[in-house]
Design a protein around this motif. Structure first.
Motif, mmCIF file in Angstrom:
data_model
loop_
_atom_site.group_PDB
_atom_site.id
_atom_site.type_symbol
_atom_site.label_atom_id
_atom_site.label_comp_id
_atom_site.label_asym_id
_atom_site.label_seq_id
_atom_site.Cartn_x
_atom_site.Cartn_y
_atom_site.Cartn_z
ATOM 1 N N GLY A 303 0.805 -1.222 0.000
ATOM 2 C CA GLY A 303 0.000 0.000 0.000
ATOM 3 C C GLY A 303 0.835 1.268 0.000
ATOM 4 O O GLY A 303 0.533 2.241 0.696
ATOM 5 N N LYS A 304 1.858 1.287 -0.831
ATOM 6 C CA LYS A 304 2.734 2.460 -0.886
ATOM 7 C C LYS A 304 2.050 3.643 -1.566
ATOM 8 O O LYS A 304 2.333 4.796 -1.251
ATOM 9 N N THR A 305 1.139 3.347 -2.500
ATOM 10 C CA THR A 305 0.536 4.438 -3.262
ATOM 11 C C THR A 305 -0.242 5.384 -2.357
ATOM 12 O O THR A 305 -0.203 6.607 -2.527
ATOM 13 N N VAL A 306 -0.945 4.805 -1.401
ATOM 14 C CA VAL A 306 -1.715 5.642 -0.483
ATOM 15 C C VAL A 306 -0.775 6.538 0.332
ATOM 16 O O VAL A 306 -1.064 7.719 0.565
ATOM 17 N N ILE A 398 9.327 9.211 -6.342
ATOM 18 C CA ILE A 398 9.815 8.270 -7.340
ATOM 19 C C ILE A 398 9.387 6.882 -6.926
ATOM 20 O O ILE A 398 9.718 6.428 -5.832
ATOM 21 N N ASP A 399 8.611 6.250 -7.785
ATOM 22 C CA ASP A 399 8.136 4.915 -7.457
ATOM 23 C C ASP A 399 9.116 3.893 -8.013
ATOM 24 O O ASP A 399 9.643 4.065 -9.099
ATOM 25 N N GLU A 400 9.337 2.829 -7.261
ATOM 26 C CA GLU A 400 10.182 1.732 -7.716
ATOM 27 C C GLU A 400 11.592 2.200 -8.020
ATOM 28 O O GLU A 400 12.081 2.135 -9.133
ATOM 29 N N GLN A 401 12.242 2.636 -7.006
ATOM 30 C CA GLN A 401 13.581 3.214 -7.082
ATOM 31 C C GLN A 401 14.606 2.377 -7.826
ATOM 32 O O GLN A 401 15.485 2.905 -8.484
ATOM 33 N N VAL A 556 5.916 -4.510 -12.654
ATOM 34 C CA VAL A 556 5.864 -3.501 -11.618
ATOM 35 C C VAL A 556 4.464 -2.938 -11.381
ATOM 36 O O VAL A 556 3.839 -2.437 -12.297
ATOM 37 N N GLY A 557 3.994 -3.082 -10.173
ATOM 38 C CA GLY A 557 2.883 -2.258 -9.708
ATOM 39 C C GLY A 557 1.477 -2.460 -10.233
ATOM 40 O O GLY A 557 0.549 -1.933 -9.672
ATOM 41 N N VAL A 558 1.289 -3.225 -11.318
ATOM 42 C CA VAL A 558 -0.058 -3.297 -11.886
ATOM 43 C C VAL A 558 -0.989 -4.074 -10.947
ATOM 44 O O VAL A 558 -0.645 -5.122 -10.434
HETATM 45 MG MG MG Z 1 3.232 0.334 -6.229
#
Ligand code: MG
Ligand code: ADP
Length: 694
Positions: A303-306, A398-401, A556-558
């Motif tokens: 839950g990083k997006t939140v 920055i997402d997914e460093q 990644v992330g989907v």
């Molecule tokens: Mg993500």
């Protein structure tokens, strides 16, 4: 003693004239000190002559004997075979490449010293292509009195040349010239590090009495001495980066009163404890006048997006622009969709920028970013480009460093908010970084860990199946989809080429369409237009597709909660971190999820061990630690991107236990001996890495 930069010209060495010095300089060896710090990778023991009768396969050995005969033999490949004998036994020397001169030199009765690796042959032991020295002249040849070093080499520099260079440099040192010991006594004593001179001398020319095994394992005190210094230099660089970064001013942003509360009220779930904690850490950072530089690590689905959204709202409410950057278009699009949906009710418009956005649409977005009409901007690395002018960038997320490097981080900083300010930076990664790596590779960042998954997730059950049983797996997909589940079928290729990957995925897609005519099957790969990809993802997310055949673009992330089955073809080709990422695409909903690793048999021992880890653990940190042990830090972090991770002596896995002491020593150096730090950094990090491993 004020340390002066150490650069004694190469021409100070015996036998080096200006021409050779220039050649060496081109190869990265610029000074006598460079040569002294160009250390052997490994050693050979040529200090004793072994009796042939005592040899065992696998040994590297020196032997001396008399030639019995040398003949050309026709096996699978033509070779020159020479029988040689000492009092204790006989051995064959085998040459696949040989000249007539060699054959006639190896005449019956001549005496030779040979060095090479002993292997089992058809009729007794053999050495292929030994190094040879003729012993027939009257003078006895001395054996080496130290172990023979093997240096990292590069084209144009032979081992022999490297050895004579280091001989000359060691002779120079022995004449009373000094190599500056940059470690203060206080530190050397505290950590019992021993003398730099002795360490250098020992490593270049270890005496025969040395514990060769300890040297090979990197456990010798001389290696520790230098590894410590190298890690220290590295740590100091990171601290310097950090200090430089923090010397900038950043906008202080008071905690959000309005927007965050409204956002949380609309969110269909409560925050996890970890989200609250990390959110608060970020909020405190944003209130400072120093730029934040914080890495949030959280496993896939944590839950990083939140958390990112909450940070963004604090900046937005304070009147600053926010940029959110993702490494792929698919992910950027998904973030754009999420943020638009979350922020529209709050009256915040979200701009969108990606490489493939062209023409008028692009101009429009650039315009909105430049005027500040769009306070929130989501995009790919297109956001780094020169044409992008922000109105007042206050926070960059920055997402997914792991896909972005230090350089890009710095480029972003220079997009500075409103002239004198640097934006705060928040970096989010789902690749858990083992603690040892985080301590060195990311010592310039503060870190937060989202160590709690939202409730209601069921762990993914992972199985290993050989691709000879592919039909069974296809049946499993048929059955799963018949029950209303959705599935991913991931194709992997080692090649970087997107085109080949796309082709492979197309072939798989066609064959699955044939086998499973009752299912609707989509295909997605990196060569498709963004609009096509978005359409396919939307169809899959909306449940119109049962099965999605994909390349690793979906890594990644989907987020598709209903997808609960994933097949990964040839998983042995991928790193564990990448597999973990992929697998994180399933197990996002409440139904039990499965991941099938459809490997190509036979697996290597290492391959079996690595896939076994995937089956046994779903904890990203455990997987990352094992991956680090099995593959080394360069692979785990992506050396090319981090740039700073190549060590000459140190090894992050082997020397992990040194790191806490290195950290202590680094802060001591900074506080009490700041004048020595630049020379130390220069010694270990100034030069490029032209030298390949041999
Ligand atoms: Mg993500
Ligand atoms: P990641 O950390 O991998 O980026 P995401 O931010 O994409 O994870 O979140 C994964 C999923 O979990 C999303 O569907 C998101 O809406 C949901 N989620 C996030 N936080 C919570 C929470 N506190 N409770 C329940 N679901 C949550």
């Amino acid at each position: 003693m004020p340390p002066v930069p150490e650069t004694t010209s190469l021409t100070a060495l015996k036998g080096i004239g200006p021409a050779l010095a220039e050649k060496l300089t081109k190869l990265g060896l610029r000074s006598v000190q460079d040569i002294l710090f160009h250390l052997p990778l490994r050693y050979q023991d040529r200090t004793r002559v072994m009796p042939i009768g005592a040899l065992r396969p696998g040994m590297d050995a020196v032997i001396e004997g008399v030639v019995q005969g040398a003949d050309v033999v026709m096996g699978r490949r033509k070779s020159l075979l020479c029988r040689i004998q000492d009092g204790s036994g006989t051995l064959s020397l085998r040459f696949y490449y040989f000249s007539g001169a060699l054959k006639s030199n190896l005449q019956r009765g001549s005496r030779w010293r040979c060095y090479g690796e002993v292997r089992p042959g058809a009729s007794g032991l053999e050495i292929y292509h030994p190094e040879l020295q003729n012993l027939d002249s009257s003078e006895p040849l001395p054996v080496s009195d130290t172990l023979t070093p093997i240096y990292p080499s590069t084209e144009g520099l032979s081992q022999q040349r490297l050895r004579s260079l280091s001989d000359a440099a060691l002779a120079w040192l022995a004449q009373g010239n000094s190599l500056l010991d940059l470690l203060p006594e206080e530190i050397s004593n505290e950590y019992r590090l021993g003398s730099l001179h002795d360490a250098i001398r020992t490593l270049h020319r270890p005496p025969p009495s040395v514990d060769l095994q300890a040297l090979e394992d990197g456990r010798h005190w001389a290696q520790h001495r230098l590894a410590f210094e190298e890690l220290l230099a590295h740590q100091l660089t990171m601290l310097r980066l950090r200090a430089e970064f923090r010397a900038h001013q950043a906008p202080a942003m008071p905690p959000s009163r309005e927007l965050t509360a409204q956002f949380l009220k609309r969110l269909p779930f409560p925050l996890t404890g970890a989200q609250q904690r990390v959110g608060a850490e970020i909020s405190t950072d944003l209130q400072q006048r120093q730029p934040m530089l914080r890495l949030v690590q959280g496993d896939v689905g944590a839950g990083k997006t939140v958390v990112a959204a909450m940070a963004a709202l604090q900046a937005l409410e304070a009147g600053w622009q926010v940029a959110l950057m993702a490494p792929t278009e698919i992910l950027a699009e998904q973030h754009h969709a999420n943020f638009s949906a979350w922020f529209a009710p709050l009256g915040i418009s979200v701009a969108w920028l990606a490489g493939k956005l062209k023409g008028k649409a692009r101009q429009n977005q650039l315009q909105m970013i430049a005027t500040g009409d769009a306070a929130m901007v989501v995009g790919t690395h297109a956001l780094f480009q020169g044409e992008v002018q922000f109105h007042n960038l206050g926070l960059a997320i920055i997402d997914e460093q792991h896909r972005f490097g230090v350089q890009q981080r710095l480029a972003l900083r220079d997009k500075g908010a409103a002239g004198q300010f640097s934006p705060h930076q928040l970096i989010m990664t789902a690749t858990p970084i083992p603690r040892t790596l985080a301590m060195s590779a990311y010592a310039d960042l503060d870190t937060s860990v989202l160590d709690e998954l939202p409730p209601g997730r069921t762990p993914v059950n992972t199985v290993l199946i050989a691709d000879s049983r592919r039909e069974e797996v296809v049946e499993r997909v048929r059955a799963g989809c018949a029950e209303g589940r959705q599935a991913y079928w991931v194709c992997t290729l080692i090649e970087e080429s997107e085109q080949l990957q796309a082709q492979a995925a197309e072939v798989t897609w066609e064959s699955l369409c044939e086998s499973l005519p009752e299912l609707s099957i989509g295909l997605i790969h990196g060569r498709m237009k963004p609009s096509e990809k978005a359409e396919i993802m939307a169809a899959f997310k909306g449940g119109d597709l049962h099965l999605l055949v994909a390349t690793t673009v979906i890594e990644v992330g989907v987020d598709v909660p209903n997808a609960s089955l994933m097949i990964i073809e040839n998983p042995e080709r991928l790193g564990l971190a990448q597999l973990h990422q992929l697998r994180g695409r399933v197990g996002r909903g409440s139904t039990a999820s499965h991941c099938v690793l459809l490997y190509h048999a036979p697996l290597s021992h290492l391959g079996r061990e690595r896939l076994g880890i995937m089956r046994e653990s779903t904890d990203g940190f455990v997987i990352a630690e094992k991956d680090l042990q099995l593959r080394g830090p360069g692979e785990v972090l992506g050396t090319r991107q981090t740039g700073l991770m190549q060590f000459r002596v140190a090894d992050l896995v082997r020397d992990a236990d040194l790191l806490p002491r290195v950290q202590e020593a680094a802060s001591m150096m900074q506080q009490r001996y700041p004048e020595r730090c630049p020379a130390l950094i220069d010694r270990w990090l100034a030069h490029g890495q032209q030298f390949a491993q041999v």
